[in-house]
Enzyme design. Sequence first.
Site, PDB file in Angstrom:
ATOM      1  N   CYS A  81       0.745  -1.216   0.085  1.00 10.72           N
ATOM      2  CA  CYS A  81      -0.024   0.085   0.012  1.00 10.72           C
ATOM      3  C   CYS A  81       0.858   1.290   0.075  1.00 10.72           C
ATOM      4  O   CYS A  81       1.619   1.503  -0.977  1.00 10.72           O
ATOM      5  CB  CYS A  81      -1.115  -0.019   1.063  1.00 10.72           C
ATOM      6  N   HIS A 168      -3.865  -5.103   0.221  1.00  9.66           N
ATOM      7  CA  HIS A 168      -3.262  -5.882   1.543  1.00  9.66           C
ATOM      8  C   HIS A 168      -3.326  -7.283   1.812  1.00  9.66           C
ATOM      9  O   HIS A 168      -4.178  -7.742   2.205  1.00  9.66           O
ATOM     10  CB  HIS A 168      -4.063  -5.031   2.870  1.00  9.66           C
ATOM     11  N   GLU A 170      -2.310  -9.058   4.177  1.00 14.17           N
ATOM     12  CA  GLU A 170      -2.295  -9.616   5.401  1.00 14.17           C
ATOM     13  C   GLU A 170      -3.483  -9.661   5.918  1.00 14.17           C
ATOM     14  O   GLU A 170      -3.749 -10.529   7.088  1.00 14.17           O
ATOM     15  CB  GLU A 170      -1.344  -8.473   6.243  1.00 14.17           C
TER      16      GLU A 170
END
Length: 509
Positions: A81, A168, A170
């Site tokens: 990001c 993202h 994660e």
Amino acid sequence: MASKVIVLDFGGQYSQLIARRIRELKVYCEMLPYNTPLEKIVQENPGGIVFSGGPSSVYGEGAPTVDPEIYRLNIPILGICYGMQLMAHQLGGIVRPAEGREYGKTPLFILNRDRLFAGLNETEICWMSHGDFVAKAPEGFLVTAKTEYTPIAAMENRERNLYAVQFHPEVVHTPKGKEILKNFLYEICGLTPDWTMESFAQKAIREIKEQVGEEKVVCALSGGVDSSVAAVLVHKAIGDNLTCIFVDHGLLRKGEAEEVVRTFKEQFQMNLVFVDAKEQFLAKLKGVRDPEQKRKIIGHEFIRVFEEEAAKLGDIRFLVQGTLYPDVVESGTATAATIKSHHNVGGLPEDMKFQLIEPLKWLFKDEVRELGLELGLPESIVWRHPFPGPGLAVRVLGEITEEKLAILREADYIFIDELKKSGWYRKTWQAFAVLPNLQSVGVMGDERTYAYTIALRAVTSEDGMTADWVRLPYELLEKISARIVGEVKGVNRVVYDITSKPPATIEWE
């Protein structure tokens, strides 16, 4: 040989989650502030570096940045990001504000399915959350993925070992995110998944032995997960040179004191000083209604009792504390999220002349639980819900009396018992009963009653900073309510708290 990853934190809300995901893949990982000097990063000898997301724009005044020399180290870097935008910006690409923020689940069209995206489909779902985007990749970079609104959703320069994604990986909303991180760690960085709680425990035990030698150590044991795991780990290292002090302030849950004695004294054969201080705590709390005052009295009294008991043990140099990694991160990086217990009665004063042993300071909460199981702690302690330091004092609203504590203890026990039996206990972050300072009219048998109300609270949360109420089945709530009203004398009404945090806090006081 390099065996860990450094996450440089740019203040993103998911920064800690990146570290947790990497550790779940059994690679050790540490978080450092984005402005950590390059020499310090090199000294750490990382096998890979991750730039986290963050709320800034690369063009903003005082925007966080890194030493551009980091790109010459030939250590694999993954920008996420803001981390991707920064990489592009510093290496000659173009970053622009998006016409509209791209937020939420988004189809990702993968243009190159090897290296970072090996094993993925041509189209996957990813989680986007950004206001700027990379309009032109730096020279030498290949665009490897795009979305409908983001022409460069991922890019890489293999010769320089630089990789970046706008989304993202994660978060759970990127279903194949773990695969992407796995590809980065194992294939690109060449790291081995060998970081386990077993290896952590062995290393920690060696380090504790080196730090302590033959000195005596004391631990303030609360019976909660963190202090319990820390105590057992230190005991494995130094045996009888550790003494644990457990203070029963009369504000514990049903059977809690007995379980602590049974676990630590009988199962682990540890030196345990059990202090029954119920009377003195309740005497100090008599007539006190203000929650802040209750908290201060309990905190002050706890320290006084602990100091008295520690002094009886003679010359002790070390104190065990159950500090966790989020606390370390919070104190170490100005941009990181604040994660702090507001109820830490065990917060001993700074002027106590102890050196600290903090064996859990590199672990997240889920890792502490895993370590507890590895060390042989019973599941009832390992999976115990968070419990405030002042105990039931902040769950009995208004003045605290023996009668109110007895009522609350029984109601809370029934609530937790039914959650465990129905399989809901492990699905909730925290669940408990509250005794509001409220009585109401009821009918039991043919008699009119005027008795207490019990409020039930159950929430889900990642870290306690925000929380949502648990949608327990009506049948389960009905059963819990019937048991509490039927079995707990002095209660004729049960209510369920359906407020999230914010606007409410998790605890009532």
